[in-house]
Enzyme design. Sequence first.
Site, mmCIF file in Angstrom:
data_model
loop_
_atom_site.group_PDB
_atom_site.id
_atom_site.type_symbol
_atom_site.label_atom_id
_atom_site.label_comp_id
_atom_site.label_asym_id
_atom_site.label_seq_id
_atom_site.Cartn_x
_atom_site.Cartn_y
_atom_site.Cartn_z
ATOM 1 C CB CYS A 12 -0.878 0.125 1.286
ATOM 2 S SG CYS A 12 -2.391 -1.280 1.050
ATOM 3 C CG HIS A 51 -4.553 -4.222 1.530
ATOM 4 N ND1 HIS A 51 -3.347 -4.229 1.934
ATOM 5 C CD2 HIS A 51 -5.227 -5.416 2.522
ATOM 6 C CE1 HIS A 51 -3.137 -5.258 2.934
ATOM 7 N NE2 HIS A 51 -4.228 -5.649 3.207
ATOM 8 C CG ASN A 92 4.832 -17.529 -2.549
ATOM 9 O OD1 ASN A 92 4.595 -18.658 -3.165
ATOM 10 N ND2 ASN A 92 5.818 -16.816 -2.661
ATOM 11 N N GLY A 98 4.969 -19.560 2.134
ATOM 12 C CA GLY A 98 6.106 -18.504 2.000
ATOM 13 C C GLY A 98 5.556 -17.091 1.577
ATOM 14 C CB THR A 100 7.168 -12.222 3.367
ATOM 15 O OG1 THR A 100 7.231 -11.853 1.986
ATOM 16 C CG2 THR A 100 7.716 -13.476 3.833
ATOM 17 C CG HIS A 103 -0.940 -5.367 -1.299
ATOM 18 N ND1 HIS A 103 -1.627 -3.938 -0.892
ATOM 19 C CD2 HIS A 103 -1.495 -5.379 -2.535
ATOM 20 C CE1 HIS A 103 -2.276 -3.281 -1.885
ATOM 21 N NE2 HIS A 103 -1.946 -4.348 -2.927
ATOM 22 C CG HIS A 105 2.701 -10.185 -3.886
ATOM 23 N ND1 HIS A 105 2.183 -10.076 -2.719
ATOM 24 C CD2 HIS A 105 3.574 -10.882 -3.960
ATOM 25 C CE1 HIS A 105 2.917 -11.195 -1.852
ATOM 26 N NE2 HIS A 105 3.589 -11.573 -2.676
ATOM 27 C CG HIS A 107 6.180 -13.620 -6.896
ATOM 28 N ND1 HIS A 107 7.273 -13.194 -6.143
ATOM 29 C CD2 HIS A 107 5.313 -13.959 -5.822
ATOM 30 C CE1 HIS A 107 7.095 -12.998 -4.850
ATOM 31 N NE2 HIS A 107 5.950 -13.621 -4.496
HETATM 32 P P1 5GP Z 1 5.790 -13.172 -0.973
HETATM 33 O O1 5GP Z 1 6.983 -13.726 0.016
HETATM 34 O O2 5GP Z 1 4.954 -12.511 -0.061
HETATM 35 O O3 5GP Z 1 5.138 -14.137 -1.797
HETATM 36 O O4 5GP Z 1 6.598 -11.976 -1.824
HETATM 37 C C1 5GP Z 1 6.830 -10.796 -1.179
HETATM 38 C C2 5GP Z 1 8.113 -10.177 -2.157
HETATM 39 O O5 5GP Z 1 8.121 -9.033 -1.874
HETATM 40 C C3 5GP Z 1 9.443 -11.035 -1.972
HETATM 41 O O6 5GP Z 1 9.751 -11.860 -3.100
HETATM 42 C C4 5GP Z 1 10.274 -9.683 -1.376
HETATM 43 O O7 5GP Z 1 11.487 -10.070 -2.081
HETATM 44 C C5 5GP Z 1 9.738 -8.606 -2.133
HETATM 45 N N1 5GP Z 1 9.811 -7.445 -1.306
HETATM 46 C C6 5GP Z 1 9.867 -7.236 0.206
HETATM 47 N N2 5GP Z 1 9.922 -5.881 0.336
HETATM 48 C C7 5GP Z 1 9.948 -5.378 -0.880
HETATM 49 C C8 5GP Z 1 10.288 -3.750 -1.172
HETATM 50 O O8 5GP Z 1 10.315 -3.103 -0.359
HETATM 51 N N3 5GP Z 1 10.317 -3.715 -2.448
HETATM 52 C C9 5GP Z 1 10.106 -4.380 -3.128
HETATM 53 N N4 5GP Z 1 10.438 -4.041 -4.557
HETATM 54 N N5 5GP Z 1 9.996 -5.985 -3.015
HETATM 55 C C10 5GP Z 1 9.930 -6.176 -2.207
HETATM 56 ZN ZN ZN Z 2 -1.726 -3.230 1.081
#
Ligand code: 5GP
Ligand code: ZN
Length: 118
Positions: A12, A51, A92, A98, A100, A103, A105, A107
Amino acid sequence: MAGEPQADCLFCKIVAGDIPATIVRESPNTISFRDINPQAPTHVLVIPRVHYANAAELADNEPQLCGELLSEAGAVAEQEKVDVTGYRIVFNTGAGAGQTVFHTHAHVLGGRDLQRLV
Ligand code: 5GP
Ligand code: ZN
């Protein structure tokens, strides 16, 4: 309310412009930016501006936007030219898988050999 910005949400903050990101593509309802810790030569995150915690929540509340997110993921792959060799779209969902950042997203990963997962 569903879709409202969350004060403690990293993505956000990126939507609001409070945290910088390397944006590769924007649409009225989505932003695509490079992952800060790339796992492949192309590693772009595609997020809705609104969000929701995960893809299923987005799909339940705003199915059209969910479709738009997938279209944008495909457009990113084309833009990055990984559509030619193949790419992967990953959502994820849940800490155990996995996730983290809670919000939604996608990949978009490509540019290297991607092992089959399933
Ligand atoms: P998740 O683990 O939730 O599937 O993916 C979160 C992704 O966000 C991770 O691959 C991590 O590297 C990326 N990420 C975390 N913090 C930031 C940030 O501040 N900026 C960007 N561009 N990516 C981030
Ligand atoms: Zn958000």
